[in-house]
Design a protein around this motif. Structure first.
Motif, PDB file in Angstrom:
ATOM      1  N   GLN A   1       0.828  -1.207   0.000  1.00 33.35           N
ATOM      2  CA  GLN A   1       0.000   0.000   0.000  1.00 33.35           C
ATOM      3  C   GLN A   1       0.863   1.258   0.000  1.00 33.35           C
ATOM      4  O   GLN A   1       0.551   2.242  -0.678  1.00 33.35           O
ATOM      5  N   THR A   2       1.953   1.242   0.730  1.00 32.42           N
ATOM      6  CA  THR A   2       2.886   2.375   0.757  1.00 32.42           C
ATOM      7  C   THR A   2       3.475   2.594  -0.629  1.00 32.42           C
ATOM      8  O   THR A   2       3.534   3.725  -1.122  1.00 32.42           O
ATOM      9  N   ARG A   3       3.923   1.513  -1.256  1.00 33.15           N
ATOM     10  CA  ARG A   3       4.507   1.591  -2.610  1.00 33.15           C
ATOM     11  C   ARG A   3       3.481   2.142  -3.603  1.00 33.15           C
ATOM     12  O   ARG A   3       3.792   3.030  -4.401  1.00 33.15           O
ATOM     13  N   HIS A   4       2.248   1.656  -3.522  1.00 34.66           N
ATOM     14  CA  HIS A   4       1.190   2.100  -4.439  1.00 34.66           C
ATOM     15  C   HIS A   4       0.935   3.604  -4.291  1.00 34.66           C
ATOM     16  O   HIS A   4       0.882   4.340  -5.289  1.00 34.66           O
ATOM     17  N   LEU A   5       0.777   4.075  -3.067  1.00 32.21           N
ATOM     18  CA  LEU A   5       0.524   5.491  -2.831  1.00 32.21           C
ATOM     19  C   LEU A   5       1.716   6.335  -3.280  1.00 32.21           C
ATOM     20  O   LEU A   5       1.546   7.367  -3.939  1.00 32.21           O
ATOM     21  N   LEU A   6       2.910   5.915  -2.941  1.00 32.77           N
ATOM     22  CA  LEU A   6       4.125   6.627  -3.345  1.00 32.77           C
ATOM     23  C   LEU A   6       4.163   6.799  -4.860  1.00 32.77           C
ATOM     24  O   LEU A   6       4.354   7.911  -5.368  1.00 32.77           O
ATOM     25  N   LEU A   7       3.950   5.725  -5.603  1.00 30.86           N
ATOM     26  CA  LEU A   7       4.040   5.794  -7.058  1.00 30.86           C
ATOM     27  C   LEU A   7       2.897   6.603  -7.665  1.00 30.86           C
ATOM     28  O   LEU A   7       3.096   7.295  -8.672  1.00 30.86           O
ATOM     29  N   ARG A   8       1.710   6.551  -7.066  1.00 35.38           N
ATOM     30  CA  ARG A   8       0.607   7.407  -7.542  1.00 35.38           C
ATOM     31  C   ARG A   8       0.971   8.871  -7.403  1.00 35.38           C
ATOM     32  O   ARG A   8       0.732   9.677  -8.300  1.00 35.38           O
ATOM     33  N   ARG A   9       1.524   9.234  -6.256  1.00 34.29           N
ATOM     34  CA  ARG A   9       1.908  10.626  -6.015  1.00 34.29           C
ATOM     35  C   ARG A   9       3.054  11.037  -6.944  1.00 34.29           C
ATOM     36  O   ARG A   9       3.039  12.123  -7.503  1.00 34.29           O
ATOM     37  N   VAL A  10       4.031  10.178  -7.096  1.00 31.02           N
ATOM     38  CA  VAL A  10       5.154  10.472  -8.003  1.00 31.02           C
ATOM     39  C   VAL A  10       4.637  10.666  -9.429  1.00 31.02           C
ATOM     40  O   VAL A  10       4.997  11.639 -10.108  1.00 31.02           O
ATOM     41  N   ASP A  11       3.783   9.767  -9.886  1.00 29.39           N
ATOM     42  CA  ASP A  11       3.258   9.876 -11.254  1.00 29.39           C
ATOM     43  C   ASP A  11       2.458  11.154 -11.448  1.00 29.39           C
ATOM     44  O   ASP A  11       2.543  11.798 -12.501  1.00 29.39           O
ATOM     45  N   ALA A  12       1.675  11.548 -10.445  1.00 33.65           N
ATOM     46  CA  ALA A  12       0.907  12.789 -10.545  1.00 33.65           C
ATOM     47  C   ALA A  12       1.836  14.001 -10.607  1.00 33.65           C
ATOM     48  O   ALA A  12       1.597  14.939 -11.376  1.00 33.65           O
ATOM     49  N   MET A  13       2.906  13.973  -9.824  1.00 35.93           N
ATOM     50  CA  MET A  13       3.853  15.093  -9.850  1.00 35.93           C
ATOM     51  C   MET A  13       4.633  15.130 -11.164  1.00 35.93           C
ATOM     52  O   MET A  13       4.912  16.203 -11.698  1.00 35.93           O
ATOM     53  N   VAL A  14       4.963  13.979 -11.699  1.00 42.23           N
ATOM     54  CA  VAL A  14       5.645  13.928 -13.004  1.00 42.23           C
ATOM     55  C   VAL A  14       4.734  14.531 -14.071  1.00 42.23           C
ATOM     56  O   VAL A  14       5.172  15.336 -14.900  1.00 42.23           O
ATOM     57  N   ALA A  15       3.450  14.165 -14.057  1.00 40.18           N
ATOM     58  CA  ALA A  15       2.513  14.712 -15.043  1.00 40.18           C
ATOM     59  C   ALA A  15       2.413  16.231 -14.914  1.00 40.18           C
ATOM     60  O   ALA A  15       2.408  16.951 -15.925  1.00 40.18           O
ATOM     61  N   LEU A  16       2.339  16.724 -13.696  1.00 41.59           N
ATOM     62  CA  LEU A  16       2.304  18.168 -13.469  1.00 41.59           C
ATOM     63  C   LEU A  16       3.560  18.824 -14.033  1.00 41.59           C
ATOM     64  O   LEU A  16       3.480  19.822 -14.756  1.00 41.59           O
ATOM     65  N   CYS A  17       4.702  18.267 -13.705  1.00 39.20           N
ATOM     66  CA  CYS A  17       5.966  18.856 -14.150  1.00 39.20           C
ATOM     67  C   CYS A  17       6.097  18.825 -15.672  1.00 39.20           C
ATOM     68  O   CYS A  17       6.561  19.801 -16.275  1.00 39.20           O
ATOM     69  N   GLN A  18       5.669  17.747 -16.285  1.00 42.13           N
ATOM     70  CA  GLN A  18       5.715  17.687 -17.745  1.00 42.13           C
ATOM     71  C   GLN A  18       4.829  18.775 -18.347  1.00 42.13           C
ATOM     72  O   GLN A  18       5.224  19.443 -19.296  1.00 42.13           O
ATOM     73  N   ARG A  19       3.642  18.948 -17.799  1.00 38.06           N
ATOM     74  CA  ARG A  19       2.684  19.931 -18.337  1.00 38.06           C
ATOM     75  C   ARG A  19       3.168  21.355 -18.133  1.00 38.06           C
ATOM     76  O   ARG A  19       2.956  22.218 -18.975  1.00 38.06           O
ATOM     77  N   LEU A  20       3.872  21.620 -17.005  1.00 37.15           N
ATOM     78  CA  LEU A  20       4.334  22.973 -16.695  1.00 37.15           C
ATOM     79  C   LEU A  20       5.789  23.211 -17.115  1.00 37.15           C
ATOM     80  O   LEU A  20       6.348  24.262 -16.798  1.00 37.15           O
TER      81      LEU A  20
END
Length: 187
Positions: free
Chosen positions: A32-51
Motif C-alpha cells: 500500500q505504501t509503494r502504491h501510494l508513493l508511485l501514484r503521487r510520483v506519477d501525478a507530480m511527473v505529469a504536473l511537471c511535464q505539463r508545466l
C-alpha cells in the motif's frame, strides 16, 4: 527572502528530484505504501511535464541495486547514478543544478526518507537551494523512520508538504488550462 516567501511553492523556479525509485528499493516497501508513493510520483511527473518543470532522477548504486525502470527515466531531463546518500554528493547532479541557477526550489520525492531524502534536503538547504519534501511521495521501509525524518526536516526549517498541496499551489486557479486534465489524478 523572508520566511513566508521561502514557504511558497514556485513552479517557475522548481525542479522535481526523484530519488532512487529502483524496483529493488520499492519492493521492500509495504504494498500500500509503494502504491501510494508511485501514484503521487506519477501525478507530480505529469504536473511537471505539463508545466515544463525539469525532472531529475537518481539511482543508488545501480550496479548492486539495479537500474531505474524505463518509465522512471523517460520523463527525466537527466538521470544520475550515485553511491552517496545525499544526491548533492553526486558531482554531475550538483553541476546540473548550478547550471540551472533559475531553478532554486527542489521538490523531492522517493526513498528512503530517513536516509537519502533527509540528507539531500539538508544539503540543499545549507548550500543555497530551497528543498520541498513531498511528504506523501516519500517512503521508508519502516513508517516510523519516515515520520521521524519528516519531523527532523520540519524542525530544521525544511518545507515539508503534501504533493497535492504543491500541485494546487502550482496551478493556483481552477481555470488553469492544465487543471481539468491533471486534477483527476488526485481523486
Amino acid at each position: 527572502m523572508s520566511g513566508l516567501g521561502r514557504a511558497q511553492i514556485r513552479p517557475e523556479q522548481a525542479v522535481l528530484l526523484l530519488v532512487d525509485l529502483q524496483d529493488r528499493l520499492l519492493n521492500i516497501l509495504a504494498p500500500q505504501t509503494r502504491h501510494l508513493l508511485l501514484r503521487r510520483v506519477d501525478a507530480m511527473v505529469a504536473l511537471c511535464q505539463r508545466l515544463a518543470i525539469p525532472i531529475l532522477a537518481t539511482a543508488q548504486y545501480p550496479e548492486g541495486l539495479g537500474p531505474l525502470p524505463p518509465e522512471r527515466t523517460e520523463p527525466c531531463s537527466a538521470v544520475f547514478a550515485k553511491t552517496s546518500f545525499s544526491c548533492l554528493g553526486q558531482p554531475d547532479l550538483r553541476q546540473w543544478l548550478e547550471a540551472h541557477d533559475d531553478r532554486r526550489q527542489v521538490w523531492i520525492a522517493g526513498v528512503e526518507t530517513h536516509v537519502c531524502i533527509v540528507q539531500t534536503a539538508l544539503d540543499l538547504e545549507t548550500q543555497g537551494w530551497r528543498a520541498v519534501v513531498l511528504e506523501d511521495a516519500c517512503a521508508s521501509r519502516d513508517p516510523a523512520h519516515r515520520d521521524s525524518a519528516l519531523a527532523r526536516l520540519r524542525q530544521a526549517g525544511v518545507l515539508v508538504a503534501p504533493a497535492e498541496s504543491v500541485f494546487y499551489e502550482s496551478l493556483r486557479d481552477a481555470r488553469h488550462p492544465a487543471f481539468r486534465e491533471l486534477a483527476a489524478q488526485w481523486r
